[in-house]
Scaffold this motif. Structure first.
Motif, PDB file in Angstrom:
ATOM      1  N   ASP A   1       0.788  -1.160   0.053  1.00  0.00           N
ATOM      2  CA  ASP A   1       0.009   0.077  -0.136  1.00  0.00           C
ATOM      3  C   ASP A   1       0.826   1.131   0.143  1.00  0.00           C
TER       4      ASP A   1
ATOM      5  N   LEU B   1       4.013   1.503  -1.445  1.00  0.00           N
ATOM      6  CA  LEU B   1       4.427   1.647  -2.552  1.00  0.00           C
ATOM      7  C   LEU B   1       3.792   1.956  -3.836  1.00  0.00           C
ATOM      8  N   LEU B   2       2.288   1.686  -3.783  1.00  0.00           N
ATOM      9  CA  LEU B   2       1.709   1.864  -4.970  1.00  0.00           C
ATOM     10  C   LEU B   2       1.313   3.141  -5.453  1.00  0.00           C
ATOM     11  N   LYS B   3       1.531   3.393  -6.426  1.00  0.00           N
ATOM     12  CA  LYS B   3       1.532   4.849  -7.300  1.00  0.00           C
ATOM     13  C   LYS B   3      -0.099   4.950  -7.537  1.00  0.00           C
ATOM     14  N   PRO B   4      -0.362   6.184  -7.947  1.00  0.00           N
ATOM     15  CA  PRO B   4      -1.961   6.579  -7.899  1.00  0.00           C
ATOM     16  C   PRO B   4      -2.424   5.617  -9.656  1.00  0.00           C
TER      17      PRO B   4
ATOM     18  N   TRP C   1      -3.036   2.429  -8.887  1.00  0.00           N
ATOM     19  CA  TRP C   1      -2.866   1.186  -8.739  1.00  0.00           C
ATOM     20  C   TRP C   1      -3.557   0.778  -7.364  1.00  0.00           C
TER      21      TRP C   1
ATOM     22  N   GLY D   1      -2.934  -2.479 -11.783  1.00  0.00           N
ATOM     23  CA  GLY D   1      -2.297  -1.178 -12.257  1.00  0.00           C
ATOM     24  C   GLY D   1      -2.387  -1.338 -13.627  1.00  0.00           C
TER      25      GLY D   1
ATOM     26  N   GLU E   1       5.086   0.662 -18.736  1.00  0.00           N
ATOM     27  CA  GLU E   1       5.870   0.765 -17.412  1.00  0.00           C
ATOM     28  C   GLU E   1       5.194  -0.259 -16.458  1.00  0.00           C
TER      29      GLU E   1
ATOM     30  N   GLU F   1       7.125  -1.538 -13.122  1.00  0.00           N
ATOM     31  CA  GLU F   1       6.762  -1.129 -11.671  1.00  0.00           C
ATOM     32  C   GLU F   1       6.696  -2.443 -10.778  1.00  0.00           C
TER      33      GLU F   1
ATOM     34  N   ARG G   1      10.030  -3.139  -9.554  1.00  0.00           N
ATOM     35  CA  ARG G   1      10.400  -2.157  -8.486  1.00  0.00           C
ATOM     36  C   ARG G   1       9.586  -2.469  -6.886  1.00  0.00           C
ATOM     37  N   ILE G   2       8.076  -2.956  -6.987  1.00  0.00           N
ATOM     38  CA  ILE G   2       7.505  -3.361  -5.710  1.00  0.00           C
ATOM     39  C   ILE G   2       8.261  -4.782  -5.607  1.00  0.00           C
TER      40      ILE G   2
END
Length: 211
Positions: free
Chosen positions: A132, A134-137, A139, A153, A158, A162, A165-166
């Motif tokens: 939660d 780490l999540l970008k808008p 997601w 997502g 990307e 992404e 990255r997570i």
């Protein structure tokens, strides 16, 4: 079709361990969520497993105890000896019935059943918090039955980067595998293992974002 609060429909039997002297029978199952669980039947006094083959998938596991409608009929259907039937109907033991979809079926007459699973609640909660954070808008994280995190997502170039990255953040130094589950690259499964067991699992799904 839940047994000990675990959905066993379409679960694959991947292991059977028996110890007649200790009156113990254990089934290892892989659930439809890909989680491994173990059902231990303690005080097992009688069992019969049939049609164990190369593919063994359960439809359900049923528990029959004294006072339950159908308990006597189930004992009769399995042609249990009178001594086992009497103990089940007296409440001393229970009849656990393994109903197959394919392959192995049968029963065990035991005192009790317990369940162990690869994912611990504390691990699930910790991973939930980290994801939660780490999540970008755009997601979102949800949970499926069996402890599977599901992260959705926006599809695009990307999406995979992404995921990595997570994954690198939440798996730390543990062994990790990332598997593409579809040809289009819209579904991935991340599995993190600690101490030779599955620590947690995350399914990533790409969704089309259209104006």
């Amino acid at each position: 079709m839940a047994f000990l609060n675990v959905s066993v429909h379409d679960a694959e039997v991947t292991g059977v361990r028996m110890d007649r002297e200790k009156m113990f029978l254990q089934l290892e199952l892989v659930l439809h969520t890909r989680e491994t669980v173990w059902f231990d039947f303690q005080g097992a006094e009688e069992w019969s497993l049939e049609r164990l083959g190369t593919q063994n998938v359960l439809f359900d596991i049923r528990e029959w105890r004294a006072g339950m409608d159908g308990a006597a009929e189930s004992c009769a259907e399995w042609a249990l000896d009178a001594v086992w039937t009497q103990k089940v109907l007296a409440g001393e033991l229970a009849l656990y019935e393994f109903e197959p979809s394919v392959g192995m079926g049968g029963y065990v007459v035991a005192r009790a059943a317990t369940m162990a699973r690869t994912w611990e609640e504390s691990s699930l909660q910790g991973v939930s918090i980290e994801i939660d954070f780490l999540l970008k808008p755009g997601w979102k994280r949800t949970m499926e039955d069996g402890g599977n995190h599901v992260v959705t997502g926006p599809a695009g170039p990307e999406f995979v980067s992404e995921i990595w990255r997570i994954a690198q953040f939440i798996t730390y130094g543990d062994y990790m595998s990332l598997e593409k589950l579809d040809e289009a690259g819209h579904v991935y499964r991340l599995m993190s293992r600690a101490r030779k067991h599955i620590a947690f699992q995350v399914t990533f799904r790409a969704v089309d974002v259209r104006p």
